[in-house]
Design an enzyme around this catalytic site. Structure first.
Site, PDB file in Angstrom:
ATOM      1  N   LEU A   1       4.062   1.279   2.685  1.00  0.00           N
ATOM      2  CA  LEU A   1       5.190   2.183   2.503  1.00  0.00           C
ATOM      3  C   LEU A   1       4.614   3.582   2.579  1.00  0.00           C
ATOM      4  O   LEU A   1       3.678   3.896   1.859  1.00  0.00           O
ATOM      5  CB  LEU A   1       5.838   1.972   1.129  1.00  0.00           C
ATOM      6  CG  LEU A   1       6.309   0.568   0.801  1.00  0.00           C
ATOM      7  CD1 LEU A   1       6.907   0.546  -0.593  1.00  0.00           C
ATOM      8  CD2 LEU A   1       7.311   0.088   1.814  1.00  0.00           C
TER       9      LEU A   1
ATOM     10  N   PHE B   1       0.849  -1.195   0.000  1.00  0.00           N
ATOM     11  CA  PHE B   1       0.000   0.000   0.000  1.00  0.00           C
ATOM     12  C   PHE B   1       0.880   1.238   0.000  1.00  0.00           C
ATOM     13  O   PHE B   1       1.896   1.277   0.680  1.00  0.00           O
ATOM     14  CB  PHE B   1      -0.929  -0.011   1.213  1.00  0.00           C
ATOM     15  CG  PHE B   1      -1.837  -1.193   1.231  1.00  0.00           C
ATOM     16  CD1 PHE B   1      -2.993  -1.201   0.470  1.00  0.00           C
ATOM     17  CD2 PHE B   1      -1.518  -2.314   1.968  1.00  0.00           C
ATOM     18  CE1 PHE B   1      -3.820  -2.309   0.467  1.00  0.00           C
ATOM     19  CE2 PHE B   1      -2.339  -3.433   1.966  1.00  0.00           C
ATOM     20  CZ  PHE B   1      -3.490  -3.421   1.213  1.00  0.00           C
ATOM     21  N   ASP B   2       0.463   2.243  -0.758  1.00  0.00           N
ATOM     22  CA  ASP B   2       1.366   3.368  -1.000  1.00  0.00           C
ATOM     23  C   ASP B   2       1.389   4.383   0.123  1.00  0.00           C
ATOM     24  O   ASP B   2       2.234   5.241   0.164  1.00  0.00           O
ATOM     25  CB  ASP B   2       1.012   4.058  -2.303  1.00  0.00           C
ATOM     26  CG  ASP B   2      -0.190   4.960  -2.151  1.00  0.00           C
ATOM     27  OD1 ASP B   2      -1.139   4.553  -1.468  1.00  0.00           O
ATOM     28  OD2 ASP B   2      -0.169   6.071  -2.696  1.00  0.00           O
ATOM     29  N   LYS B   3       0.424   4.346   1.020  1.00  0.00           N
ATOM     30  CA  LYS B   3       0.469   5.316   2.115  1.00  0.00           C
ATOM     31  C   LYS B   3      -0.497   4.899   3.204  1.00  0.00           C
ATOM     32  O   LYS B   3      -1.411   4.105   2.969  1.00  0.00           O
ATOM     33  CB  LYS B   3       0.109   6.707   1.608  1.00  0.00           C
ATOM     34  CG  LYS B   3      -1.254   6.757   0.967  1.00  0.00           C
ATOM     35  CD  LYS B   3      -1.553   8.158   0.493  1.00  0.00           C
ATOM     36  CE  LYS B   3      -2.837   8.166  -0.293  1.00  0.00           C
ATOM     37  NZ  LYS B   3      -2.944   9.252  -1.210  1.00  0.00           N
TER      38      LYS B   3
END
Lengths: 75, 615
Positions: free
Chosen positions: B461, B310-312
């Site tokens: 992340l 997952f990007d954030k």
């Protein structure tokens, strides 16, 4: 070079893709690599040289095979 | 003539069925063998006509199609005067084709529904100042259009005047109507539920968001994986090979019956049709549920995913810290709360904002002399008192003594994933607050579903600090969590995971994560379907609804499984048929054709199950 998109009646038989592909590729003025027969959406997409062949002639070649052309679009 | 016959296939099928019934009835019931023969012969000729025409047309373009095999087989049966078989084989072949057409239409219906949502006409402002109805193809960028209640918005555009509510389900998958007024963006294919709007066209036709979605889905349903291209190449040579085999059998065994049976058995139907059918049904199901899967290669890769990144933290949390726990250490904190609010009001720190919001309307005091202690908090003079607001470090620095209870509260709050804000007045601890970001509703159970579907590693992340990231990770039970990540760090991290041999899916919003989206085996764009996201990703979740993710993965797995089943069915049937023709007594042309047509229907029906898939 123009782009032709043909909507056909629902394609069902497995070998019809091959037939349509061969029939259109054999035509003068049709860009061979561009021919795409889409089984699920029952469409044919190809590029052709409109000074060498008319869109109607390409449609005719497909109709002769026994597949009804529903709609076509030249761009 | 040709058109006449091909256009009446259905009638021909019915007539030949009737003739076959007459034939068998007169032979078995009335022992009129002469009449039976005529009826069956007529049924054969009639039924063979459209097949023979197709065979002839196929040969003209140098294709040995199924029609060719069947025509030869029927001709052979006719020659040896086996009219029963020739009649039944032609009938089954025609009837099978009819059923295939009907069932295939069903499997393709989900995508067809989507494409039919495309707007067809528009009311365009003409030079005379009137609105005239024109085809949507005749609308250009910059035209002014009128959209009435109940009509589809024909273009992507901006509202010039008017007000109304629009159902944007076709774009976002969200059925809640969205209010639109002057200056609002509207999207092609969405429906105006009430009001009237005048709209200026910004993007038309295939350039609209809806146009892109349709094009993407249309291409996806016919995209081919490596395995399918192999099957295509294989089937090109397969039919001629069957023809050669049957000729050889005929030459060596002089058994026409056996030779023509092989012709019928060798028809490759289910093998060629099986995978595309699963593909179109799976992608169609996704399109209905706001999940765009870009083709069968994507489905294949996605079904094997073992790591989701997952990007954030914002994907998993609301992104809005709130005061979650509060403890006080003096009998009356009313005044202290007023001091606290007054001090925090001056700060734009996220924690301070959360506190001000939580306290709401309290008495405020004039704050004199504020000292910001970096990494600690604020010390200020309020109402003649020294007020310190900050973390434990700041309190210690201010010489605050913690009671036994305060110490255990601090431990407890930290364990619950809180950021701590303490308030001391004149060196005495008054209030302890725990602030944390809320996990999005349902995320935990969706992540659990993903794990159940076989995803081993869930990684976040984030650009946030490691502490916050760790907290979220702990609450959700993620396997890894890394903070302080820049976009290039994320891409590097994905490379590292891939080097370890993992199949990685990256979930991002597609705005600043394009490198990672492109790099991961599966780039999943989550969000309102921005152009970049649609272009660079492999899977698009049409709105930021997290619940689509388990559906998408489950669907990909079900579709991949369905394709494998269909290949197994097709190959299995051909093997069984060919084996039984050589090793059994009961096999003949009619049974062969029946099994062949049945196997095609079975793979279509199997594919159709995907339309009903739910996670």
């Amino acid at each position: 070079m123009k782009k032709l998109t043909i909507q056909l009646e629902t394609l069902t038989c497995p070998s019809c893709m091959q037939k349509i592909e061969n029939a259109t590729k054999a035509l003068q003025g049709v860009q061979k690599d561009s021919v795409k027969v889409l089984f699920n959406s029952s469409k044919v997409k190809l590029d052709f040289d409109d000074s060498a062949i008319a869109a109607e002639a390409i449609e005719q070649a497909i109709t002769t095979l026994g597949y009804e052309v529903k709609k076509s679009q030249v761009k | 003539m040709q058109k006449f016959i091909l256009g009446r296939k259905n009638q021909i099928t019915i007539i030949s069925a009737i003739l076959i019934i007459i034939g068998f009835a007169s032979e078995l019931l009335f022992h009129q063998e002469q009449l039976a023969m005529y009826a069956l012969a007529l049924a054969s000729v009639l039924g063979a006509a459209p097949i023979a025409i197709q065979a002839y047309q196929a040969l003209r373009v140098k294709v040995v199609s199924i029609d060719v095999l069947v025509t030869l087989a029927v001709a052979g049966a006719f020659l040896i005067k086996n009219f029963e078989e020739s009649a039944i084989v032609t009938f089954l072949f025609l009837f099978g084709a009819y059923l295939e057409q009907r069932t295939l239409q069903k499997t393709r219906s989900a995508i067809k529904e989507l494409t039919e949502m495309a707007p067809e006409s528009a009311l365009k402002l003409s030079e005379s100042g009137e609105f005239e109805e024109v085809a949507v193809d005749d609308v250009d960028v910059g035209d002014t259009l009128l959209v009435k209640t109940g009509a589809k918005v024909p273009v992507d555009g901006t509202v010039l005047s008017g007000e109304g509510h629009i159902n944007e389900a076709s774009i976002t998958g969200e059925a809640v109507p969205v209010g639109k007024r002057k200056g609002s963006q509207v999207f092609a294919g969405t429906i105006l539920e009430n009001g009237t709007l005048q709209v200026v066209a910004d993007r038309v036709g295939e350039d609209t968001t809806f146009g892109r979605i349709i094009e993407l889905v249309e291409e996806a349903q016919d995209s081919k994986s490596e395995a399918e291209r192999f099957i295509d190449r294989f089937s090109k040579y397969y039919t001629p090979a069957v023809l050669v085999l049957s000729t050889l059998v005929w030459i060596f065994s002089q058994d026409i019956e056996l030779a023509i049976t092989i012709l019928v058995l060798g028809c490759p139907g289910a093998l060629v049709i099986g995978v595309p059918v699963s593909n179109v049904a799976g992608i169609g199901n996704g399109a209905r549920h706001g999940v765009l899967l870009k083709g069968s290669e994507v489905i294949h890769d996605f079904s094997r995913v073992d790591t989701i990144v997952f990007d954030k933290t914002g994907t998993l949390t609301v992104g809005n810290p709130e005061v979650a726990d509060i403890e006080s250490y003096v009998p009356d904190v009313q005044k202290t709360l007023g001091y606290l609010s007054s001090v925090e009001r001056e700060s734009d720190h996220p924690l301070a904002k959360a506190i001000v919001k939580h306290l709401g309307a309290v008495d405020t005091y004039t704050v004199q002399k504020t000292d910001v202690v970096a990494g600690g908090g604020i010390v200020a003079e309020v109402d003649g008192h020294t007020v310190a607001v900050g973390n434990v470090g700041l309190m210690e620095q201010q010489g605050v003594v913690f009671s036994e209870k305060a110490r255990s509260d601090i431990k407890r709050f930290e364990a619950m994933g809180n950021s701590l804000v303490l308030t001391a007045v004149d060196g005495e601890l008054h209030i302890l607050m725990g602030i944390r970001d809320q996990i999005r509703e349902g995320v935990k159970s969706h992540l659990h579903k993903l794990k159940k579907l076989g995803v081993k590693h869930l990684v976040v992340l984030s650009g946030d600090n490691q502490g916050t990231v760790d907290l979220v990770s702990k609450q959700l039970g993620l396997t890894e969590a890394h903070g302080h990540m820049l976009p290039q760090d994320k891409a590097a991290f994905i490379k590292k995971l891939q080097a370890e041999g993992r199949t990685v899916a990256f979930v991002g919003d597609g705005v600043n994560d394009s490198p990672s989206l492109a790099l991961a085996q599966i780039g999943i764009a989550m969000g309102s379907g921005t152009d970049v996201a649609i272009e660079t990703s492999d899977v698009v979740l049409m709105n930021s609804d997290f619940s689509r993710l388990p559906h998408a993965l489950g669907l990909a797995k079900a579709t991949a499984r369905n394709m494998r089943q269909n290949i197994a069915i097709a190959v299995g049937v051909v093997l069984v048929l060919l084996a039984s023709v050589f090793f059994s007594e009961w096999m003949n042309m009619s049974i062969g054709m029946l099994v062949h047509e049945a196997s095609i229907l079975v793979v279509i029906l199997n594919g159709m199950r995907l339309l009903r898939y739910r996670s």
